[in-house]
Design an enzyme around this catalytic site. Structure first.
Site, PDB file in Angstrom:
ATOM      1  N   ASP A 123      -0.066  -7.049   4.632  1.00  0.00           N
ATOM      2  CA  ASP A 123      -0.742  -8.333   4.554  1.00  0.00           C
ATOM      3  C   ASP A 123      -0.095  -9.555   5.016  1.00  0.00           C
ATOM      4  O   ASP A 123      -0.318 -10.260   6.002  1.00  0.00           O
ATOM      5  CB  ASP A 123      -1.471  -8.452   3.232  1.00  0.00           C
TER       6      ASP A 123
ATOM      7  N   THR B 230       0.754  -1.138   0.034  1.00  0.00           N
ATOM      8  CA  THR B 230      -0.002  -0.059   0.049  1.00  0.00           C
ATOM      9  C   THR B 230       0.761   1.318  -0.014  1.00  0.00           C
ATOM     10  O   THR B 230       0.397   2.276  -0.525  1.00  0.00           O
ATOM     11  CB  THR B 230      -0.878   0.142   1.231  1.00  0.00           C
TER      12      THR B 230
ATOM     13  N   THR C 173      -0.634 -22.503  19.551  1.00  0.00           N
ATOM     14  CA  THR C 173      -1.952 -22.256  19.836  1.00  0.00           C
ATOM     15  C   THR C 173      -2.750 -21.380  18.828  1.00  0.00           C
ATOM     16  O   THR C 173      -2.184 -20.456  18.530  1.00  0.00           O
ATOM     17  CB  THR C 173      -2.151 -21.809  21.312  1.00  0.00           C
ATOM     18  N   GLN C 174      -4.296 -21.375  18.941  1.00  0.00           N
ATOM     19  CA  GLN C 174      -4.943 -20.769  18.131  1.00  0.00           C
ATOM     20  C   GLN C 174      -5.193 -19.185  19.003  1.00  0.00           C
ATOM     21  O   GLN C 174      -5.855 -18.204  18.295  1.00  0.00           O
ATOM     22  CB  GLN C 174      -6.344 -21.165  18.039  1.00  0.00           C
ATOM     23  N   CYS C 175      -4.904 -19.240  20.206  1.00  0.00           N
ATOM     24  CA  CYS C 175      -4.967 -17.972  20.961  1.00  0.00           C
ATOM     25  C   CYS C 175      -4.055 -16.936  20.587  1.00  0.00           C
ATOM     26  O   CYS C 175      -2.804 -17.319  20.138  1.00  0.00           O
ATOM     27  CB  CYS C 175      -4.776 -18.409  22.492  1.00  0.00           C
TER      28      CYS C 175
ATOM     29  N   ASP D   6       1.705  -6.497  -4.493  1.00  0.00           N
ATOM     30  CA  ASP D   6       0.970  -6.601  -3.205  1.00  0.00           C
ATOM     31  C   ASP D   6       1.306  -7.729  -2.631  1.00  0.00           C
ATOM     32  O   ASP D   6       1.672  -8.915  -3.146  1.00  0.00           O
ATOM     33  CB  ASP D   6      -0.540  -6.692  -3.872  1.00  0.00           C
ATOM     34  N   SER D   7       1.449  -7.761  -0.997  1.00  0.00           N
ATOM     35  CA  SER D   7       2.191  -8.643  -0.553  1.00  0.00           C
ATOM     36  C   SER D   7       1.235  -9.880  -0.493  1.00  0.00           C
ATOM     37  O   SER D   7       1.857 -11.047  -0.075  1.00  0.00           O
ATOM     38  CB  SER D   7       2.596  -8.231   1.006  1.00  0.00           C
ATOM     39  N   SER D   8       0.098 -10.063  -0.652  1.00  0.00           N
ATOM     40  CA  SER D   8      -0.457 -11.371  -0.991  1.00  0.00           C
ATOM     41  C   SER D   8      -0.053 -12.029  -2.031  1.00  0.00           C
ATOM     42  O   SER D   8      -0.492 -13.296  -2.073  1.00  0.00           O
ATOM     43  CB  SER D   8      -2.161 -11.030  -1.343  1.00  0.00           C
TER      44      SER D   8
ATOM     45  N   THR E  42       2.312 -10.603  14.394  1.00  0.00           N
ATOM     46  CA  THR E  42       1.139 -10.898  13.677  1.00  0.00           C
ATOM     47  C   THR E  42       0.254  -9.638  13.364  1.00  0.00           C
ATOM     48  O   THR E  42       0.251  -8.736  14.042  1.00  0.00           O
ATOM     49  CB  THR E  42       0.436 -11.779  14.504  1.00  0.00           C
TER      50      THR E  42
HETATM   51  N1  ASP Z   1      -2.783  -5.604   0.475  1.00  0.00           N
HETATM   52  C1  ASP Z   1      -1.566  -4.672   0.781  1.00  0.00           C
HETATM   53  C2  ASP Z   1      -0.364  -5.529   0.794  1.00  0.00           C
HETATM   54  O1  ASP Z   1      -0.295  -6.431   1.724  1.00  0.00           O
HETATM   55  C3  ASP Z   1      -1.974  -3.953   2.173  1.00  0.00           C
HETATM   56  C4  ASP Z   1      -0.751  -3.313   2.718  1.00  0.00           C
HETATM   57  O2  ASP Z   1       0.392  -3.181   2.045  1.00  0.00           O
HETATM   58  O3  ASP Z   1      -0.943  -2.860   3.752  1.00  0.00           O
HETATM   59  O4  ASP Z   1       0.369  -5.396   0.154  1.00  0.00           O
END
Ligand code: ASP
Length: 344
Positions: A92, A15, A278-280, A59-61, A167
């Site tokens: 992300d 972003t 753990t999921q916590c 995009d980091s996705s 996280t």
């Molecule tokens: N979708 C964006 C990414 O992870 C979100 C961000 O940069 O905050 O590339």
């Protein structure tokens, strides 16, 4: 006179450097040179900043182990020339990438600071400027000619965290990250306050080793009330699977139904490494504290202690890539290698 620190800014996307596409209204990456024009303040810092960008910022996705190696390659090639590194990355998957980079660099003696933002740098209300400028300042902070930070960190919204403890917790607030089981290494207020007791010192006598053989034949399996046998069975029967991050309840508890325990047992016998996390949001795994985790301990599940899922995933990829022999694997995983888990 002390030498002015040289910092390398590595732009991978996210972003921070995005613009709104006028046709679709969606945020997409734009040219890095334009990004720097938005922050002339960089020139006022007491360091020299050079930059390098992914040819196609993402995009980091879309990050994956190949992109992690790309980042590691850039740092490795420039390691001797620069005093510190700032990696601009989408938020992300920033915790995954920065955790992985922490395992890939053994015996680090220089700072590697990941940062990004929730709003693009061109936005009037952006959080990008503060995140970027303070990250550069942290990367160039030295004492007696040595960097104050010599580990992989993540800086966001006034807090510097050990990267492999973080996280992402919020898609809306500027405070997007947390480090549930380890206090921030520094807090940025009127002063930049480092908590020196929490910072790992540089391993000056050991040579830097960069580990790039990541093995991603792994899976995250989050259990839930009602999970069916076929799901667990199918996952553990995928021939390629070599590691599982098993997200359990509370302090590492799971259903005691025989089919579940037997499937895990068979998986371990086949050579799959299964890590209990753990999921916590915070706290740690204590197998044996409840009856519902005794069997997990007995069949040889690895104790993930207070590691995050992101870090457990990166550590599994790293240790599998290093081809650690089966009988040493559990012991090594249960040891903190880069400060990613607490030692009780
Ligand atoms: N979708 C964006 C990414 O992870 C979100 C961000 O940069 O905050 O590339």
């Amino acid at each position: 006179m002390a030498k002015i620190p040289q910092i390398l800014l590595i732009y991978t996307g996210g972003t921070i450097g995005m613009l709104k596409d006028y046709k679709t209204g969606a945020l997409k990456n734009f040219n890095f040179d334009k990004l720097l024009k938005h922050i002339p303040e960089i020139n006022q810092l007491n360091c020299k900043v050079k930059s390098i960008s992914f040819e196609n910022p993402i995009d980091s996705s879309n990050m994956n182990p190949k992109s992690w190696v790309k980042i590691a390659d850039i740092i490795e090639k420039n390691y001797e020339i620069f005093d510190g590194f700032v990696v601009l990355h989408g938020s992300d998957t920033m915790s995954y990438t920065s955790s992985a980079i922490s395992f890939m660099f053994e015996n680090l003696t220089k700072p590697v600071i990941f940062t990004g933002s929730q709003l693009p740098i061109g936005d009037l209300r952006t959080d990008a400027k503060e995140n970027l400028i303070t990250s550069i300042e942290i990367a160039s902070s030295q004492e007696n000619g040595l960097p104050i930070i010599s580990e992989v960190c993540l800086y966001f919204e006034y807090k510097l965290y050990r990267a492999n403890r973080t996280t992402k917790i919020n898609a809306e607030n500027f405070e997007a990250f947390t480090s549930p089981n380890y206090q921030p290494l520094a807090i940025s207020g009127v002063h930049l306050n480092f908590n020196k007791l929490l910072i790992s010192g540089p391993k000056l006598s050991n040579k830097l080793k960069v580990r790039k053989k990541l093995n991603n034949n792994i899976v995250i399996l989050k259990i839930f009330p009602g999970i069916i046998k076929k799901v667990v069975e199918s996952i553990l029967n995928i021939p390629e699977i070599e590691g599982v991050v098993l997200e359990t309840y509370g302090s590492g508890n799971a259903t005691t139904e025989p089919w579940f325990i037997n499937l895990l047992k068979k998986g371990i016998q086949k050579g799959i490494h299964i890590v209990n996390v753990t999921q916590c949001e915070s706290g740690n795994v204590i197998m044996g504290q409840y009856e519902t985790s005794i069997a997990l301990k007995e069949i040889g599940i690895i104790n993930g202690n207070d590691i995050t899922t992101e870090s457990a995933l990166a550590k599994l990829m790293y240790l599998l890539g290093e081809k650690i022999p089966k009988k040493e694997f559990k012991n090594i995983f249960e040891t903190s290698l880069r400060g990613e888990m607490s030692e009780f």
